[in-house]
Design a protein around this motif. Structure first.
Motif, mmCIF file in Angstrom:
data_model
loop_
_atom_site.group_PDB
_atom_site.id
_atom_site.type_symbol
_atom_site.label_atom_id
_atom_site.label_comp_id
_atom_site.label_asym_id
_atom_site.label_seq_id
_atom_site.Cartn_x
_atom_site.Cartn_y
_atom_site.Cartn_z
ATOM 1 N N LYS A 25 -7.022 16.218 -26.786
ATOM 2 C CA LYS A 25 -5.782 15.896 -26.083
ATOM 3 C C LYS A 25 -5.469 14.414 -26.256
ATOM 4 O O LYS A 25 -6.344 13.564 -26.092
ATOM 5 N N CYS B 121 2.854 20.246 -27.498
ATOM 6 C CA CYS B 121 3.252 18.959 -26.915
ATOM 7 C C CYS B 121 4.315 19.167 -25.828
ATOM 8 O O CYS B 121 5.172 20.048 -25.956
ATOM 9 N N TYR C 46 2.396 14.232 -24.126
ATOM 10 C CA TYR C 46 1.035 14.766 -24.149
ATOM 11 C C TYR C 46 0.954 15.850 -25.252
ATOM 12 O O TYR C 46 1.794 16.754 -25.302
ATOM 13 N N VAL D 297 -2.267 11.211 -25.697
ATOM 14 C CA VAL D 297 -1.071 10.823 -24.957
ATOM 15 C C VAL D 297 -0.493 9.567 -25.600
ATOM 16 O O VAL D 297 -1.227 8.733 -26.140
#
Length: 630
Positions: free
Chosen positions: A514, A624, A541, A516
């Protein structure tokens, strides 16, 4: 008077072969002179006779005087002049009832008799020009039978010429007859118990032979020929009998049965069968012949088989089954054959792998032994999983057998043994049957899921055996040949060329990462695992799933909570584009509403469920979404 008596006595002794003359003596006149007047009356007599016979040498049933329509019959007329006088120009006449045509005759004179001609056509009706006492003429004529008649009569007659009296007219006429009717008419029809599939057991052709005649039984040798099509083999033991009194053979059989030629089973398929009998098929009678055959691995589509019949006094010759015109004596059958399917060898990971370090190949021709051919494996073969349909191991091989040679060839077996258990047995049959049967055992199946099959002699038959699901790994594999022959006897042989397929064991695995990024700051923030920003700025994200295993991953689901102190951004990628999914094939945009697409925002959690998507090994996909800092 004395003179008269002597002459009468003389004449009496010579009656039958001389002319009779009667002289009358008158009394003496007075004075001793004999005034004599002679009145002589001359009368010629003779005995003419005729006999007629039939030559029965070509009669199909001489004791009944039977002849068939279409046959020629020979008649013999003997005209005799038994004397005592000549009978020149006596008339011989032959008459027949309707049903005899195309008459041709010949004539021979004996003891001085002369025929009007040596040969002629039409019925022999003529005057005999020279016919002295003690002579004969013999007339032979032939005629074609053209009609049915239980008593087709022929009558001969002889009459004396003018000036001659027949002293015994009783023997001037003779009559004979024949029994004329339709000959045997052989008919053949053909059927099969198809449709068939390649290698199936119990395939047969049925031939029905009939005598269509309403008049005559068959007589003599009857021959049936049957040309098998390509892909079909004869499954006949030597001197096979498809019905009582019938014997069948096939092309190549004599060579195979010979101890001198040893292995000579050629052809192995598409043989010409010949079946014969001397049995009588009565008028209107029927005989059914059942012929076992093998359906080889090369058979497929519509296969046409032709047969013909002849003999048994049917006047039509035996036709060639390949070129004959379909009709009473010629028949054909077309049977649909389902082709052998290819073996199903599907691996969840990669391609099927032959677990044997070398092909298991051998030709076993030991006539009285048990021989085991034990396989060797590639490294770590026991770690491989099943291949094929339903994740089962598949043994893919070619097998063939030969009946050996000589009249006493005995049956043999070949067993397929895995991990100590027999999963299939092939068995030949004694006596050159041309076929071997196969039986799948202990949960295994043959081609197309069959548990039984038949293979053709000396034909390389590619078969595959699917092992049951409870076989999870392979630790031992062998083929076992067993002969049933005793010492000194001949047994059937087996050959084979076999592989055993498995697959790499599947290992599903995946990683999830993950990231960001602040996409509204100036400059745009870096991609990382932690995002920072000011209220009102937007963070993106992205969660990436990578397939790190060796099998495809399906039913992948994604879920992630919207971080605290942020608000999910609707329309982040455009109108109706709230969530972006990047597949290996490209981007797809979803809404966050609970609608028909696969994305939804509920209770602060974003979920995506691409349930019909399979992520192949080493591939990745990314989800996303964007959120605004509060």
């Amino acid at each position: 008077m004395t003179n008269f008596s002597e002459r009468f006595a003389h004449l009496g002794r010579t009656v039958g072969r001389s002319v009779a003359v009667l002289a009358l003596a008158l009394p003496l006149l007075a004075g001793g002179a004999s005034a004599q007047t002679t009145d002589t009356a001359t009368v010629k007599t003779t005995d003419l006779a005729v006999t007629e016979t039939i030559d029965l040498s070509n009669s199909p049933i001489p004791a009944q005087g039977k002849f068939y329509v279409g046959q020629r019959v020979k008649y013999i007329l003997t005209a005799s002049n038994n004397g005592p006088s000549a009978a020149n120009n006596a008339v011989l006449k032959e008459t027949t009832e309707a049903g005899l045509e195309d008459v041709q005759w010949s004539c021979v004179g004996q003891n001085g008799a002369q025929c009007p001609a040596a040969i002629g056509t039409g019925l022999p009706n003529f005057a005999i020009p020279v016919f002295p006492a003690g002579s004969d003429i013999i007339v032979t004529y032939t005629a074609k039978v053209t009609a049915e008649d239980p008593q087709l009569r022929s009558t001969s007659n002889i009459t004396p010429p003018a000036g001659v009296i027949d002293s015994n007219p009783v023997n001037n006429t003779d009559q004979v007859y024949i029994c004329a009717g339709d000959p045997p008419r052989l008919n053949v029809t053909k059927a099969s118990n198809g449709p068939w599939a390649a290698f199936q057991s119990g395939a047969t052709y049925t031939l029905t032979v009939k005598n269509l005649s309403g008049f005559a039984d068959t007589s003599g040798l009857i021959t049936l020929t049957d040309q098998l099509p390509r892909g079909i083999g004869a499954a006949l033991a030597s001197r096979f009998s498809p019905a009582a009194g019938w014997i069948c053979s096939y092309s190549g059989e004599a060579e195979q049965n010979s101890t001198a030629t040893a292995y000579a089973p050629d052809p192995n398929e598409a043989q010409l069968l010949t079946c014969t009998t001397n049995n009588v098929i009565p008028k209107g009678g029927t005989v059914t012949l059942t012929i076992p055959v093998t359906v080889t691995g090369s058979a497929s589509g519509s296969l046409t088989n032709r047969a013909s019949i002849g003999g048994g006094s049917d006047p039509q010759p035996l036709p060639d089954p390949v070129t004959c015109i379909l009709g009473e004596q010629c028949a054909e059958n077309t049977t649909l054959v389902t082709a052998r399917p290819d073996p199903i060898q599907v691996c969840a990971v990669g391609q099927p792998v032959n677990l044997l370090s070398s092909v298991l190949r051998r030709y076993d021709d030991n006539d009285n032994a048990t021989i085991e051919n034990i396989a060797t494996f590639i490294p770590a073969a026991e770690t491989y999983t099943a291949a094929g349909a339903n994740n089962r191991f598949v043994i893919d091989g070619g097998y063939y057998f030969n009946n050996g040679y000589g009249p006493g060839s005995n049956a043999s077996t070949l067993q397929v043994v895995v991990n100590g258990t027999s999963y299939a047995t092939l068995r030949t049959e004694a006596g050159y049957s041309g076929q071997a049967s196969g039986t799948a055992e202990n949960g295994a199946t043959f081609v197309g899921g069959a548990t039984t099959l038949t293979i053709n002699r000396y034909t390389f038959s590619r078969l595959w055996l699917t092992l049951p699901a409870d076989v999870k790994s392979i630790t031992a594999f062998k083929l076992v040949f067993k002969s049933s022959s005793a010492a000194g006897e001949v047994g059937d042989d087996f050959g084979y060329d076999v592989k055993l397929f498995g697959c790499v064991k599947p290992t599903p695995a995946a990683t999830v990462a993950k990231t960001v990024q602040n996409i509204s700051s100036t400059p745009i923030g870096p991609v990382g695992t932690t995002g920072t920003g000011k209220p009102g700025e937007v963070l993106e994200y992205c969660i990436t799933t990578t397939n790190t295993g060796n099998v495809g991953l399906g039913n992948l689901g994604f879920g992630d909570n919207v971080p605290a102190n942020t608000t999910f951004k609707v329309g982040a990628y455009g109108a109706g584009k709230d969530i972006r999914v990047t597949y290996p094939t490209g981007d797809t945009f979803l809404t966050s509403a609970a609608d028909a697409d696969k994305g939804v925002l509920a209770a602060g959690r974003v979920t995506v469920n691409p349930n019909n998507f399979v992520l192949v090994p080493s591939a990745k996909y990314t989800v996303c979404f964007r959120a605004t800092i509060g």
